[in-house]
Structures are given as structure tokens and as C-alpha cells.
Enzyme design. Structure first.
Site, mmCIF file in Angstrom:
data_model
loop_
_atom_site.group_PDB
_atom_site.id
_atom_site.type_symbol
_atom_site.label_atom_id
_atom_site.label_comp_id
_atom_site.label_asym_id
_atom_site.label_seq_id
_atom_site.Cartn_x
_atom_site.Cartn_y
_atom_site.Cartn_z
ATOM 1 N N GLY A 162 37.570 44.827 35.307
ATOM 2 C CA GLY A 162 38.772 45.609 35.133
ATOM 3 C C GLY A 162 38.793 46.438 33.864
ATOM 4 O O GLY A 162 39.277 47.571 33.854
ATOM 5 N N THR A 163 38.279 45.894 32.772
ATOM 6 C CA THR A 163 38.278 46.630 31.504
ATOM 7 C C THR A 163 37.430 47.877 31.605
ATOM 8 O O THR A 163 37.873 48.980 31.239
ATOM 9 C CB THR A 163 37.775 45.725 30.360
ATOM 10 O OG1 THR A 163 38.766 44.735 30.080
ATOM 11 C CG2 THR A 163 37.509 46.537 29.085
ATOM 12 N N GLN A 209 46.387 43.106 38.372
ATOM 13 C CA GLN A 209 47.201 41.932 38.702
ATOM 14 C C GLN A 209 47.829 42.018 40.094
ATOM 15 O O GLN A 209 48.314 41.000 40.608
ATOM 16 C CB GLN A 209 48.305 41.729 37.655
ATOM 17 C CG GLN A 209 47.812 41.239 36.309
ATOM 18 C CD GLN A 209 47.302 39.808 36.330
ATOM 19 O OE1 GLN A 209 47.456 39.088 37.312
ATOM 20 N NE2 GLN A 209 46.684 39.388 35.235
ATOM 21 N N SER A 220 40.027 44.241 39.791
ATOM 22 C CA SER A 220 39.045 43.288 39.271
ATOM 23 C C SER A 220 38.852 42.130 40.244
ATOM 24 O O SER A 220 39.815 41.666 40.864
ATOM 25 C CB SER A 220 39.500 42.753 37.911
ATOM 26 O OG SER A 220 38.591 41.814 37.399
ATOM 27 N N HIS A 275 37.741 38.895 39.639
ATOM 28 C CA HIS A 275 38.031 37.512 39.257
ATOM 29 C C HIS A 275 39.518 37.183 39.274
ATOM 30 O O HIS A 275 39.900 36.034 39.051
ATOM 31 C CB HIS A 275 37.404 37.171 37.898
ATOM 32 C CG HIS A 275 38.144 37.696 36.713
ATOM 33 N ND1 HIS A 275 38.913 36.892 35.901
ATOM 34 C CD2 HIS A 275 38.212 38.935 36.193
ATOM 35 C CE1 HIS A 275 39.422 37.620 34.922
ATOM 36 N NE2 HIS A 275 39.020 38.866 35.078
ATOM 37 N N THR A 296 21.922 49.174 37.596
ATOM 38 C CA THR A 296 21.731 48.773 38.988
ATOM 39 C C THR A 296 22.986 48.088 39.519
ATOM 40 O O THR A 296 23.570 47.229 38.859
ATOM 41 C CB THR A 296 20.530 47.806 39.104
ATOM 42 O OG1 THR A 296 19.361 48.462 38.588
ATOM 43 C CG2 THR A 296 20.292 47.412 40.552
ATOM 44 N N CYS A 316 43.191 38.192 27.296
ATOM 45 C CA CYS A 316 42.449 39.143 26.479
ATOM 46 C C CYS A 316 42.989 39.245 25.059
ATOM 47 O O CYS A 316 42.416 39.932 24.222
ATOM 48 C CB CYS A 316 42.468 40.517 27.139
ATOM 49 S SG CYS A 316 41.601 40.545 28.719
#
Length: 381
Positions: free
Chosen positions: A69-70, A177, A197, A199, A235, A323
Site C-alpha cells: 500500500g505504501t 482499509q 494492499s 495484507h 520482476t 505505521c
């Protein structure tokens, strides 16, 4: 351990683990290679793009996979801003964005861009009139999150999108989120770019994606990059992406039942706080919010202490965005909604997941009660 920190990260679901193993064994080729092994990997990647695009009502050619996501936030904003630099240097965001975007906009200010940080009300929502007033002829992009990761408040993306599109301003939204949890429609919401994201949806860490409307021009951040149509180098992680999309599709398909489950858990938690008359304030908007994220101010107790005592009791919660854990400064979100620095440090976040049960909520409330009301025979420090 009772895990109540799903907003920070989720465990991989069994379907995602199986998808990763199969893709790693069978689709191990470099998707850029021209031989049959590479072609097989590329075909799987193409299928994953189509699946992700379908979940947001987008176009497959607008999907670019990233390392999370970042990176998705940074590359989306930078690539769109770079392509419109000749049109202006003014950007708009909010005071409560994720750290990845907050730090990015601070960096962009050192590079000659002007940034307006929109305030929020006491529930964490922006005011559309503030957004409209902030737009100037030099405004080229606005980045406004879909939901806040600490208090769960959602923003009116469709209203924001219509306003920005009418004024010719690009619209990026951090949807990390909300993806696969509440409905996202990039066309109906007039969104030009989103970030997601893996995870957060029971997929692997280190995988994410950007969606950019194929009608929008972007300029590559990494000159000479050849992967992901030049969007980023390196890759492509085909097994990780396959696991990501498998997990996201599982969650997306049961979105309605999951939300109903979270609403029941949320109601049980808030009812117990009320019945037991615990000195706890529920943060965020009462209606426009994610059901599975509950931000709480435990009046009179430091959030770090509450988190540590819950951990000692076998319950995992957090003091806000993962974070920002370890930083001395109080939560930017709490300060933005009007809390004093002392009040902001009394904040904790509870977040539910698919494995959360009502008994987990009862155990949490019991632990909080013992902590807050030591005179009843509970925690004494």
C-alpha cells in the site's frame, strides 16, 4: 491470544496460502520472458488484473501491481502529479491521511509544490465546502482517503469525486482499509486512482496495487522501468499477486455477511461499555464508518498502558496505525478531531476480523473493566 488488530494486518487465509504455493510451483516464470513458461505466468497475471478491476468496476489495463500500500500511494501520486506539473503546483490532501501519504506530501512541499491540508470535523470527516474553497486554478490533484485506519470514519468519495471532476482536478484515494470490505466503484465515485494492499484482506505482505483510470496520463517515477507497463521496476511477484487476488475475491464475495458480523460485534462492544458505565469515549462517525474498526479513548489511562495490559491478558489491540507505533508524538488523527495531546495519548484501536467472536469481545470488556475499575478487585498497577 485474542487478536483484535486486524486493521494493522490480517493472517493469510488458507485459500491464499494454497494459491501462493500453486503459483510458485506452476507459474514460476518471469512474466516478461517470451518463452512458454513466461507466457503462462503472464496469463495468470492478466487474469488477476481482470479480477481486481472487476471488484472496483474498473478496467484491467488500469491495474498496476506493487510491493504494498505504501508504494502504491507514493507511485500513484507521484506519477500523476509529474504528468500534470505543467498545469500547476497545488495539491490538496487531509490532516488525517496515512503516514505514507502524509510524509509524501511533506516531501513534495520541499520540491516546489504547495499543499493544502484539509481539516476534519470532530468525527473525522472533511467538509465539502472546505474542499471547494481550497481548489485554485493551480490545483492538479487531491488525495483523500476512503476510510481512516484509526477511527474508521469514511469520506463521501462520490461527492468528492464529482466536485473534483467538475473542477478538472485529479482524485486519488487511499482505499487500503476499505477494499473488499465495503463497495468500491471507481466509475460511480469519479475516482482517478486508488491504492490497495494484500495484507489487509488476508493476503500476503509485500503485495499491493494501484488503479489508475486508463484515460488519465501518468509519467513514470522510475525512468526506464519495463515491468508493469513501466510503472515500477522489478520482476513481478506473480505468486504473491495470485494469493492477493484469491484472498480479496474470497472476502469480496462474502462482503455483506462479513459486515453484518462486524456490526453485531461492534454493537456488543459499545453496549457493554454503556451498560458497565466505563469511562470510554467512542471516536469516529456514528454512521459513516467501517464496522470493524472501533477507536476508543480510555479516559484517564494512557493508551500504551492499556495496550500493554491487554497484551498481558492475552488480547492484542493497538494504539493506532501500525505505521506510527513507537513514535512519541500523539496521533495526528486524534489531534485533528480536536483532542488535546494528553487526550490523544489515551487512544486505543480495536479492529475485528473474520475469526473474531462475541466471547472475544466479552473478554476484552472484562479486561478493560478490571483495568479501569481497580476498586472492584481488578488491576492495581
Amino acid at each position: 491470544m485474542i487478536y483484535l488488530d486486524y486493521a494493522a494486518t490480517t493472517p493469510m487465509c488458507q485459500e491464499a496460502i494454497a494459491a501462493y504455493a500453486e503459483a510458485a510451483a506452476v507459474y514460476f516464470g518471469n512474466e516478461s520472458s517470451l518463452h512458454d513458461v513466461g507466457t503462462k505466468a503472464k496469463q495468470l497475471l492478466t487474469l488477476c488484473r481482470r479480477e481486481l478491476a472487476a471488484m472496483i468496476n474498473g478496467e484491467a489495463e488500469g491495474v498496476y501491481f506493487t510491493s504494498g500500500g505504501t508504494e502504491a500511494n507514493v507511485l500513484a501520486v507521484r506519477s500523476l502529479v509529474a504528468a500534470r506539473r505543467q498545469n500547476g503546483n497545488h495539491l490538496i490532501t487531509t490532516e488525517i491521511e496515512h503516514a505514507s501519504l502524509h510524509h509524501l506530501f511533506k516531501q513534495l512541499e520541499t520540491e516546489g509544490y504547495r499543499v493544502t491540508y484539509l481539516p476534519v470535523d470532530r468525527f473525522g470527516r472533511i467538509r465539502l465546502e472546505d474542499l471547494e474553497r481550497a481548489i485554485t486554478p493551480q490545483t492538479i490533484l487531491a488525495s483523500i482517503q476512503h476510510a481512516n485506519s484509526e477511527i474508521g470514519t469514511t469520506q463521501p468519495l462520490a461527492d468528492i469525486g464529482r466536485l473534483l471532476r467538475a473542477r478538472g482536478v485529479l482524485f486519488h484515494s487511499d482505499c487500503v482499509q476499505t477494499f473488499a470490505k465495503i463497495q468500491l466503484d471507481v466509475k460511480a465515485m469519479a475516482i482517478d486512482s486508488i491504492s490497495v494492499s494484500a495484507h489487509k484482506v488476508y493476503g500476503p505482505k509485500g503485495v499491493g496495487a494501484v488503479y489508475i483510470d486508463p484515460r488519465r496520463h501518468w509519467s513514470p517515477v522510475f525512468r526506464g522501468a519495463t515491468h508493469e507497463s513501466g510503472f515500477r521496476p522489478g520482476t513481478v511477484n506473480v505468486p504473491g499477486i495470485a494469493a492477493f487476488i484469491t484472498a480479496a475475491k474470497q472476502l469480496y464475495d462474502r462482503m455483506e455477511s462479513e459486515q453484518a458480523h462486524f456490526e453485531r460485534l461492534r454493537r456488543r462492544l459499545l453496549d457493554a461499555i454503556t451498560v458497565k458505565q466505563l469511562p470510554i469515549t467512542v471516536e469516529g462517525h456514528p454512521d459513516y464508518r467501517l464496522a470493524h474498526i472501533v477507536g476508543l479513548t480510555v479516559n484517564g489511562l494512557d493508551g500504551q498502558l492499556v495496550m500493554l495490559e491487554c497484551n498481558r491478558a492475552g488480547i492484542a489491540i493497538s494504539t493506532g496505525s501500525a505505521c506510527q507505533v513507537g513514535q512519541q508524538a500523539p496521533s495526528r488523527t486524534m489531534l485533528a478531531v480536536g483532542k488535546t495531546p494528553e487526550e490523544a495519548k489515551q487512544f486505543v484501536r480495536i479492529s475485528f476480523g473474520m475469526a473474531t467472536t462475541q466471547s472475544d469481545i466479552d473478554e476484552l470488556v472484562s479486561t478493560l473493566e478490571q483495568m479501569i475499575l481497580p476498586q472492584k478487585g481488578g488491576w492495581t498497577g
